[in-house]
Design a protein around this motif. Structure first.
Motif, PDB file in Angstrom:
ATOM      1  N   LYS A   1      13.686  49.847   5.088  1.00 32.25           N
ATOM      2  CA  LYS A   1      14.499  50.587   4.449  1.00 32.25           C
ATOM      3  C   LYS A   1      13.762  52.126   4.474  1.00 32.25           C
ATOM      4  CE  LYS A   1      15.990  52.121  -0.246  1.00 32.25           C
ATOM      5  NZ  LYS A   1      16.032  51.797  -1.737  1.00 32.25           N
TER       6      LYS A   1
ATOM      7  N   TYR B   1      21.975  50.722  12.089  1.00 37.08           N
ATOM      8  CA  TYR B   1      20.491  50.651  12.813  1.00 37.08           C
ATOM      9  C   TYR B   1      19.534  50.504  11.511  1.00 37.08           C
ATOM     10  CZ  TYR B   1      22.428  53.199  16.741  1.00 37.08           C
ATOM     11  OH  TYR B   1      23.274  53.669  17.769  1.00 37.08           O
ATOM     12  N   THR B   2      19.845  51.077  10.446  1.00 36.97           N
ATOM     13  CA  THR B   2      18.949  50.876   9.259  1.00 36.97           C
ATOM     14  C   THR B   2      19.585  51.003   8.053  1.00 36.97           C
ATOM     15  OG1 THR B   2      16.374  51.485   8.671  1.00 36.97           O
ATOM     16  CG2 THR B   2      17.991  53.179   9.450  1.00 36.97           C
ATOM     17  N   LYS B   3      18.870  50.789   6.894  1.00 39.40           N
ATOM     18  CA  LYS B   3      19.306  51.069   5.626  1.00 39.40           C
ATOM     19  C   LYS B   3      18.638  52.478   5.317  1.00 39.40           C
ATOM     20  CE  LYS B   3      19.794  49.479   0.697  1.00 39.40           C
ATOM     21  NZ  LYS B   3      19.252  48.447  -0.057  1.00 39.40           N
TER      22      LYS B   3
ATOM     23  N   GLN C   1       8.283  49.689  11.786  1.00 46.11           N
ATOM     24  CA  GLN C   1       9.244  48.533  11.673  1.00 46.11           C
ATOM     25  C   GLN C   1       8.500  47.381  12.258  1.00 46.11           C
ATOM     26  OE1 GLN C   1      14.141  49.903  12.427  1.00 46.11           O
ATOM     27  NE2 GLN C   1      12.382  49.732  14.448  1.00 46.11           N
TER      28      GLN C   1
ATOM     29  N   TYR D   1      16.443  56.045  16.664  1.00 44.20           N
ATOM     30  CA  TYR D   1      17.143  54.770  16.794  1.00 44.20           C
ATOM     31  C   TYR D   1      18.086  54.382  18.336  1.00 44.20           C
ATOM     32  CZ  TYR D   1      15.567  52.990  12.675  1.00 44.20           C
ATOM     33  OH  TYR D   1      14.784  52.576  11.206  1.00 44.20           O
TER      34      TYR D   1
END
Length: 157
Positions: free
Chosen positions: A2, A30-32, A93, A146
């Motif tokens: 996150k 791609y992500t929160k 990550q 990203y």
């Protein structure tokens, strides 16, 4: 992982809001990502710069948990290329980072207590930008990171 962008104050200009929204929408693939705007301090004329930074630090630290990876977007931070920033995100990550918080401070920067808690400092530029513009620049660079990591054609080297 996150990612949170924590800022002091709000974005008021419609064109900046539109741009931020565009990249936040793209980042959902791609992500929160969470954007948190903390309210600006009120009645600051009676406060010194140090007192303002201290009060802002209290607001910032309320949003940070012990295991969060805290990155200050600060003029004294490391300057990265977009490719280096992508590698920075990738490293977080791959590592054990579950939540990374990027913070844009108030007009006078950060209190010493925030610097002490920070895990890292990054600079978006040696130039000074309005706090409203920094939000847009950051979410665009996050999106770019990203797309670099995914090998997508957005970034051109």
């Amino acid at each position: 992982m996150k990612i949170t962008l924590l800022t002091v104050g709000k974005t008021e200009d419609a064109y900046l809001k539109d741009g931020i929204e565009k990249y936040v929408k793209r980042l959902k693939h791609y992500t929160k990502l969470e954007l948190i705007d903390m309210p600006e301090l009120k009645n600051t004329k009676a406060l010194t710069q140090e007192q303002q930074k201290s009060k802002e630090a209290e607001l910032i630290m309320k949003k940070v948990q012990p295991l969060d990876f805290l990155v200050l977007l600060d003029e004294k931070g490391a300057e990265l290329t977009s490719t280096q920033f992508a590698a920075y995100i990738d490293k977080r990550q791959i590592g054990s980072t579950s939540h990374i918080i990027f913070v844009v401070g108030g007009p006078y920067g950060f209190d010493a207590s925030v610097y002490q808690r920070a895990n890292d400092k990054l600079s978006l530029s040696r130039m000074t930008f309005s706090h409203q513009m920094v939000r847009l620049f950051f979410v665009e660079q996050l999106y770019r990171a990203y797309t670099i990591l995914k090998g997508e054609p957005y970034h051109h080297s």
